[in-house]
Design a protein around this motif. Structure first.
Motif, PDB file in Angstrom:
ATOM      1  N   PHE A 137       0.843  -1.202   0.000  1.00 47.45           N
ATOM      2  CA  PHE A 137       0.000   0.000   0.000  1.00 47.45           C
ATOM      3  C   PHE A 137       0.874   1.246   0.000  1.00 47.45           C
ATOM      4  O   PHE A 137       1.866   1.311   0.727  1.00 47.45           O
ATOM      5  CB  PHE A 137      -0.895   0.015   1.250  1.00 47.45           C
ATOM      6  CG  PHE A 137      -1.807  -1.168   1.340  1.00 47.45           C
ATOM      7  CD1 PHE A 137      -3.084  -1.127   0.802  1.00 47.45           C
ATOM      8  CD2 PHE A 137      -1.385  -2.342   1.951  1.00 47.45           C
ATOM      9  CE1 PHE A 137      -3.917  -2.233   0.874  1.00 47.45           C
ATOM     10  CE2 PHE A 137      -2.212  -3.451   2.031  1.00 47.45           C
ATOM     11  CZ  PHE A 137      -3.478  -3.397   1.490  1.00 47.45           C
ATOM     12  N   ASP A 138       0.475   2.238  -0.806  1.00 47.10           N
ATOM     13  CA  ASP A 138       1.251   3.474  -0.855  1.00 47.10           C
ATOM     14  C   ASP A 138       0.869   4.397   0.309  1.00 47.10           C
ATOM     15  O   ASP A 138       0.052   4.030   1.162  1.00 47.10           O
ATOM     16  CB  ASP A 138       1.140   4.152  -2.220  1.00 47.10           C
ATOM     17  CG  ASP A 138      -0.249   4.705  -2.541  1.00 47.10           C
ATOM     18  OD1 ASP A 138      -1.108   4.811  -1.630  1.00 47.10           O
ATOM     19  OD2 ASP A 138      -0.476   5.044  -3.717  1.00 47.10           O
ATOM     20  N   SER A 139       1.425   5.600   0.317  1.00 42.51           N
ATOM     21  CA  SER A 139       1.218   6.533   1.431  1.00 42.51           C
ATOM     22  C   SER A 139      -0.208   7.063   1.511  1.00 42.51           C
ATOM     23  O   SER A 139      -0.587   7.641   2.535  1.00 42.51           O
ATOM     24  CB  SER A 139       2.204   7.693   1.338  1.00 42.51           C
ATOM     25  OG  SER A 139       2.012   8.389   0.118  1.00 42.51           O
ATOM     26  N   THR A 140      -1.010   6.840   0.471  1.00 43.29           N
ATOM     27  CA  THR A 140      -2.417   7.247   0.521  1.00 43.29           C
ATOM     28  C   THR A 140      -3.321   6.054   0.841  1.00 43.29           C
ATOM     29  O   THR A 140      -4.538   6.156   0.739  1.00 43.29           O
ATOM     30  CB  THR A 140      -2.871   7.889  -0.816  1.00 43.29           C
ATOM     31  OG1 THR A 140      -2.824   6.900  -1.841  1.00 43.29           O
ATOM     32  CG2 THR A 140      -2.007   9.083  -1.179  1.00 43.29           C
ATOM     33  N   SER A 141      -2.706   4.936   1.203  1.00 41.26           N
ATOM     34  CA  SER A 141      -3.397   3.672   1.528  1.00 41.26           C
ATOM     35  C   SER A 141      -4.002   2.980   0.318  1.00 41.26           C
ATOM     36  O   SER A 141      -4.797   2.063   0.471  1.00 41.26           O
ATOM     37  CB  SER A 141      -4.475   3.881   2.606  1.00 41.26           C
ATOM     38  OG  SER A 141      -3.889   4.333   3.797  1.00 41.26           O
ATOM     39  N   ASP A 142      -3.616   3.426  -0.885  1.00 41.57           N
ATOM     40  CA  ASP A 142      -4.046   2.716  -2.090  1.00 41.57           C
ATOM     41  C   ASP A 142      -3.192   1.462  -2.254  1.00 41.57           C
ATOM     42  O   ASP A 142      -1.971   1.500  -2.061  1.00 41.57           O
ATOM     43  CB  ASP A 142      -3.873   3.586  -3.340  1.00 41.57           C
ATOM     44  CG  ASP A 142      -4.910   4.682  -3.444  1.00 41.57           C
ATOM     45  OD1 ASP A 142      -5.951   4.602  -2.761  1.00 41.57           O
ATOM     46  OD2 ASP A 142      -4.677   5.629  -4.223  1.00 41.57           O
ATOM     47  N   LYS A 143      -3.844   0.383  -2.635  1.00 42.77           N
ATOM     48  CA  LYS A 143      -3.110  -0.855  -2.875  1.00 42.77           C
ATOM     49  C   LYS A 143      -2.382  -0.731  -4.209  1.00 42.77           C
ATOM     50  O   LYS A 143      -2.975  -0.374  -5.220  1.00 42.77           O
ATOM     51  CB  LYS A 143      -4.073  -2.032  -2.915  1.00 42.77           C
ATOM     52  CG  LYS A 143      -3.384  -3.383  -2.885  1.00 42.77           C
ATOM     53  CD  LYS A 143      -4.364  -4.548  -2.998  1.00 42.77           C
ATOM     54  CE  LYS A 143      -5.384  -4.553  -1.913  1.00 42.77           C
ATOM     55  NZ  LYS A 143      -6.279  -5.734  -1.997  1.00 42.77           N
ATOM     56  N   VAL A 144      -1.079  -1.030  -4.202  1.00 44.07           N
ATOM     57  CA  VAL A 144      -0.277  -0.921  -5.416  1.00 44.07           C
ATOM     58  C   VAL A 144       0.083  -2.284  -5.995  1.00 44.07           C
ATOM     59  O   VAL A 144       0.378  -2.403  -7.183  1.00 44.07           O
ATOM     60  CB  VAL A 144       1.003  -0.083  -5.188  1.00 44.07           C
ATOM     61  CG1 VAL A 144       0.638   1.349  -4.792  1.00 44.07           C
ATOM     62  CG2 VAL A 144       1.927  -0.711  -4.176  1.00 44.07           C
ATOM     63  N   ILE A 145       0.073  -3.325  -5.159  1.00 44.50           N
ATOM     64  CA  ILE A 145       0.394  -4.679  -5.610  1.00 44.50           C
ATOM     65  C   ILE A 145      -0.349  -5.673  -4.728  1.00 44.50           C
ATOM     66  O   ILE A 145      -0.575  -5.412  -3.539  1.00 44.50           O
ATOM     67  CB  ILE A 145       1.917  -4.957  -5.564  1.00 44.50           C
ATOM     68  CG1 ILE A 145       2.251  -6.304  -6.232  1.00 44.50           C
ATOM     69  CG2 ILE A 145       2.463  -4.883  -4.151  1.00 44.50           C
ATOM     70  CD1 ILE A 145       3.749  -6.550  -6.420  1.00 44.50           C
ATOM     71  N   GLU A 146      -0.749  -6.796  -5.332  1.00 47.64           N
ATOM     72  CA  GLU A 146      -1.285  -7.902  -4.562  1.00 47.64           C
ATOM     73  C   GLU A 146      -1.028  -9.197  -5.318  1.00 47.64           C
ATOM     74  O   GLU A 146      -0.979  -9.211  -6.552  1.00 47.64           O
ATOM     75  CB  GLU A 146      -2.767  -7.742  -4.245  1.00 47.64           C
ATOM     76  CG  GLU A 146      -3.700  -8.009  -5.397  1.00 47.64           C
ATOM     77  CD  GLU A 146      -5.180  -7.938  -5.004  1.00 47.64           C
ATOM     78  OE1 GLU A 146      -5.531  -7.371  -3.953  1.00 47.64           O
ATOM     79  OE2 GLU A 146      -5.991  -8.451  -5.778  1.00 47.64           O
ATOM     80  N   PHE A 147      -0.840 -10.254  -4.576  1.00 38.73           N
ATOM     81  CA  PHE A 147      -0.711 -11.592  -5.145  1.00 38.73           C
ATOM     82  C   PHE A 147      -0.913 -12.606  -4.041  1.00 38.73           C
ATOM     83  O   PHE A 147      -0.820 -12.287  -2.854  1.00 38.73           O
ATOM     84  CB  PHE A 147       0.640 -11.788  -5.844  1.00 38.73           C
ATOM     85  CG  PHE A 147       1.854 -11.565  -4.987  1.00 38.73           C
ATOM     86  CD1 PHE A 147       2.509 -12.613  -4.370  1.00 38.73           C
ATOM     87  CD2 PHE A 147       2.367 -10.287  -4.819  1.00 38.73           C
ATOM     88  CE1 PHE A 147       3.639 -12.406  -3.583  1.00 38.73           C
ATOM     89  CE2 PHE A 147       3.500 -10.059  -4.037  1.00 38.73           C
ATOM     90  CZ  PHE A 147       4.140 -11.123  -3.420  1.00 38.73           C
ATOM     91  N   ASP A 148      -1.250 -13.818  -4.435  1.00 38.27           N
ATOM     92  CA  ASP A 148      -1.385 -14.918  -3.500  1.00 38.27           C
ATOM     93  C   ASP A 148      -0.095 -15.722  -3.559  1.00 38.27           C
ATOM     94  O   ASP A 148       0.366 -16.086  -4.643  1.00 38.27           O
ATOM     95  CB  ASP A 148      -2.573 -15.804  -3.858  1.00 38.27           C
ATOM     96  CG  ASP A 148      -3.889 -15.064  -3.754  1.00 38.27           C
ATOM     97  OD1 ASP A 148      -4.025 -14.190  -2.876  1.00 38.27           O
ATOM     98  OD2 ASP A 148      -4.805 -15.351  -4.557  1.00 38.27           O
ATOM     99  N   SER A 149       0.499 -15.970  -2.404  1.00 39.02           N
ATOM    100  CA  SER A 149       1.725 -16.742  -2.342  1.00 39.02           C
ATOM    101  C   SER A 149       1.510 -17.956  -1.440  1.00 39.02           C
ATOM    102  O   SER A 149       0.487 -18.069  -0.775  1.00 39.02           O
ATOM    103  CB  SER A 149       2.894 -15.869  -1.850  1.00 39.02           C
ATOM    104  OG  SER A 149       2.624 -15.352  -0.572  1.00 39.02           O
TER     105      SER A 149
END
Length: 156
Positions: A137-149
């Motif tokens: 999450f960036d400084s504005t709390s927006d998600k920038v990346i996601e994945f299932d590991s």
């Protein structure tokens, strides 16, 4: 002993925060992803992304660095959990990778992981497959990346 006694399903762990600096972005991109918006600040301003930004692979690799760092924090520390200390094995990979928003130079990203589920491996007694939701999450709390590991874990 089961993984339920070690990991709380649904619990989110903050791995740490990382500021993506321009020099670091360019150095990574020159080696692994030499797109114009990752290696040249002036050209990046004129690109579709409008500025120098980290490669998605750089963002993913940084999540991995912080995930491993969090795990390493516990190595050498006396285990106080239930039963014997869990043993981590290899990761069989990831899926559902999404780069949701560019990470521009100067941006700080906070990385997290959330335990989603686990199941025993029939072919490897004592070993379980633990699946995780991996996010940044960036400084504005927006998600920038996601994945299932996933990772193999032995308990008991």
């Amino acid at each position: 002993m089961t993984l339920d006694e070690y990991f709380l399903i649904g619990e989110t762990v903050t791995l740490g925060s990382h500021k993506f600096e321009a020099d670091e972005i360019k150095a990574f991109a020159k080696k692994y992803d030499p797109q114009i918006f990752h290696v040249d600040e002036e050209a990046a301003k004129k690109s579709v992304l409008g500025g120098l930004c980290a490669s998605g692979w750089h963002t993913a690799a940084t999540w991995m660095k912080y995930n491993l760092g969090k795990r390493m924090e516990t190595e050498g520390v006396r285990w106080t959990g239930p039963g014997p200390q869990p043993e981590f094995g290899p990761s069989p990979g990831f899926r559902n990778l999404k780069w949701l928003k560019p990470v521009y130079a100067g941006e700080t990203v906070t990385f997290t992981r959330t335990a989603l589920a686990h199941r025993p491996l029939a072919g490897r007694p004592g070993w379980n497959l633990l699946t995780l939701r991996s996010e940044g999450f960036d400084s504005t709390s927006d998600k920038v990346i996601e994945f299932d590991s996933a990772v193999l874990v032995k308990v008991g």
